[in-house]
Design a protein around this motif. Sequence first.
Motif, PDB file in Angstrom:
ATOM      1  N   ARG A 103      16.411   2.449  -0.697  1.00  0.00           N
ATOM      2  CA  ARG A 103      15.462   2.359  -1.805  1.00  0.00           C
ATOM      3  C   ARG A 103      15.862   3.340  -2.900  1.00  0.00           C
ATOM      4  NH1 ARG A 103      10.275   0.482  -0.651  1.00  0.00           N
ATOM      5  NH2 ARG A 103       9.251   2.231  -1.692  1.00  0.00           N
ATOM      6  N   GLU A 159      16.915  -1.692  -2.466  1.00  0.00           N
ATOM      7  CA  GLU A 159      15.532  -2.066  -2.775  1.00  0.00           C
ATOM      8  C   GLU A 159      15.036  -1.188  -3.911  1.00  0.00           C
ATOM      9  OE1 GLU A 159      12.999  -2.036   0.632  1.00  0.00           O
ATOM     10  OE2 GLU A 159      13.869  -3.888   1.443  1.00  0.00           O
ATOM     11  N   VAL A 168      12.622   0.353  -6.775  1.00  0.00           N
ATOM     12  CA  VAL A 168      11.196   0.559  -7.029  1.00  0.00           C
ATOM     13  C   VAL A 168      11.082   1.012  -8.482  1.00  0.00           C
ATOM     14  CG1 VAL A 168       9.091   1.753  -6.363  1.00  0.00           C
ATOM     15  CG2 VAL A 168      10.845   1.283  -4.634  1.00  0.00           C
ATOM     16  N   GLU A 228       2.237  -5.028 -11.910  1.00  0.00           N
ATOM     17  CA  GLU A 228       2.105  -6.421 -11.471  1.00  0.00           C
ATOM     18  C   GLU A 228       3.047  -7.321 -12.267  1.00  0.00           C
ATOM     19  OE1 GLU A 228      -1.933  -7.686 -11.581  1.00  0.00           O
ATOM     20  OE2 GLU A 228      -2.616  -6.212 -10.102  1.00  0.00           O
ATOM     21  N   SER A 283       6.742  -6.616 -11.215  1.00  0.00           N
ATOM     22  CA  SER A 283       7.056  -7.216  -9.917  1.00  0.00           C
ATOM     23  C   SER A 283       7.223  -8.724 -10.032  1.00  0.00           C
ATOM     24  CB  SER A 283       5.962  -6.883  -8.897  1.00  0.00           C
ATOM     25  OG  SER A 283       5.951  -5.509  -8.591  1.00  0.00           O
ATOM     26  N   GLU A 313       9.693  -4.224  -6.146  1.00  0.00           N
ATOM     27  CA  GLU A 313       8.502  -3.384  -5.972  1.00  0.00           C
ATOM     28  C   GLU A 313       8.314  -2.528  -7.219  1.00  0.00           C
ATOM     29  OE1 GLU A 313       6.857   0.202  -3.057  1.00  0.00           O
ATOM     30  OE2 GLU A 313       8.564  -1.029  -2.418  1.00  0.00           O
ATOM     31  N   SER A 314       7.075  -2.322  -7.602  1.00  0.00           N
ATOM     32  CA  SER A 314       6.791  -1.525  -8.791  1.00  0.00           C
ATOM     33  C   SER A 314       5.502  -0.740  -8.586  1.00  0.00           C
ATOM     34  CB  SER A 314       6.668  -2.429 -10.024  1.00  0.00           C
ATOM     35  OG  SER A 314       6.423  -1.673 -11.198  1.00  0.00           O
ATOM     36  N   ASP A 367       1.303   7.746  -6.406  1.00  0.00           N
ATOM     37  CA  ASP A 367       2.171   6.595  -6.148  1.00  0.00           C
ATOM     38  C   ASP A 367       3.619   6.916  -6.526  1.00  0.00           C
ATOM     39  OD1 ASP A 367      -0.054   5.239  -5.322  1.00  0.00           O
ATOM     40  OD2 ASP A 367      -0.243   4.008  -7.126  1.00  0.00           O
ATOM     41  N   ALA A 378       6.767   7.054  -3.922  1.00  0.00           N
ATOM     42  CA  ALA A 378       7.968   6.238  -4.143  1.00  0.00           C
ATOM     43  C   ALA A 378       9.222   7.104  -4.133  1.00  0.00           C
ATOM     44  CB  ALA A 378       7.853   5.484  -5.464  1.00  0.00           C
TER      45      ALA A 378
END
Length: 373
Positions: free
Chosen positions: A7, A44, A46, A53, A56, A62-63, A71, A75
Amino acid sequence: MVTDIQRIVISGYYGFGNSGDEAVLQSILTSLQEESEQAGIKLEPVVLSADPEWTSRIYGVESVHRMKLQDVISAIRGSEGLISGGGSLLQDVTGWKTIPYYLGIIRLAQGFGKPVFIYSQGIGPVNRPIFHPWIRRIYSRCRYLSVRDQESASLLEHMGLDRAKIEVVPDPVMSFARMNADRAAGSGEPVIGVSVRFWDPDHTDLKGIAEALRQIVSATDARLRFLPFHQPEDIQASQAVIDFLGDGLKGRATLVQGAETPLEMVRQTADCDLLIGMRLHSLIYAASQLVPMVGISYDPKIDHFLRRLGMEPASRTDRPEPGRIAAAALHLLDNSEQWKHQKKEIIENFRTQSRLPAQQIIDYLRNKRVGNR
């Protein structure tokens, strides 16, 4: 064979409806994906976004919200590193909070012992000297540092960073592949893409552009395609120029709306015979598609990009010169193939070089994987 899942967090000006910055993200994601697949690494990403939304949904990644600290911390802590870039993240023209935000994200990652990769950023203008030592201290601790022009490298060197550790690469958006235009360029009435934004409070710049467009349309019968790169502001700026054209010429203009993704806007640009642009990434889109361009400068970054192509702005927003804009546009319309022949090799080199940061990042992750075995 893909054996690892790694990630990586990507920080930038994402989720704000700015096509240029979204194109930067799209380019970074595509280059990382292609390089990681070749290295046998499953990456992956982020993305830190103002609209997680939407991000993504558009990119399939992923966001998390860029302003929700917990958050963001989660991450970064769960990642293999942080990418900061590209775009003009370190500048204080749009406000003093921009630089502290992006440096704060980098410092957060460094505090967790994560490597940080600066991905083809444009640095400056930085008009507040108080930021210089902060930038020098934090950037000197980054694993990899790349900027998109020599002027950015020189500014970092002026702040005290080691010039030998700064790689100059083209903007990530130059990695976009050439697209087939829906309409064969050069057939029928020429189509001129126009990218404008609000800058001068009295709109003298936009009135000057409208006058230049009047001269061009009168000489060529061209159709004008307005491309709003930052919505909704550029829609309003485009409509203002269309209104300045006057009733007699409004029918020659169309305003592109609903181009939600960078690739959709690139297709619109590729379908033009010429682009007249204020927005930096309108010019970069055009270059990536080998579309001749006329630049109008409101910021040094416009000059820097055009200089790399061996060009200069036709006009500046603080002293509009409609005649020069029109003359430059008419010359390029008449000599389009010559321009393409002259610039093709430079642009192809840009396309190759723009992938260097992704290669550096994936090489680091691959070497780390081997070292941990």
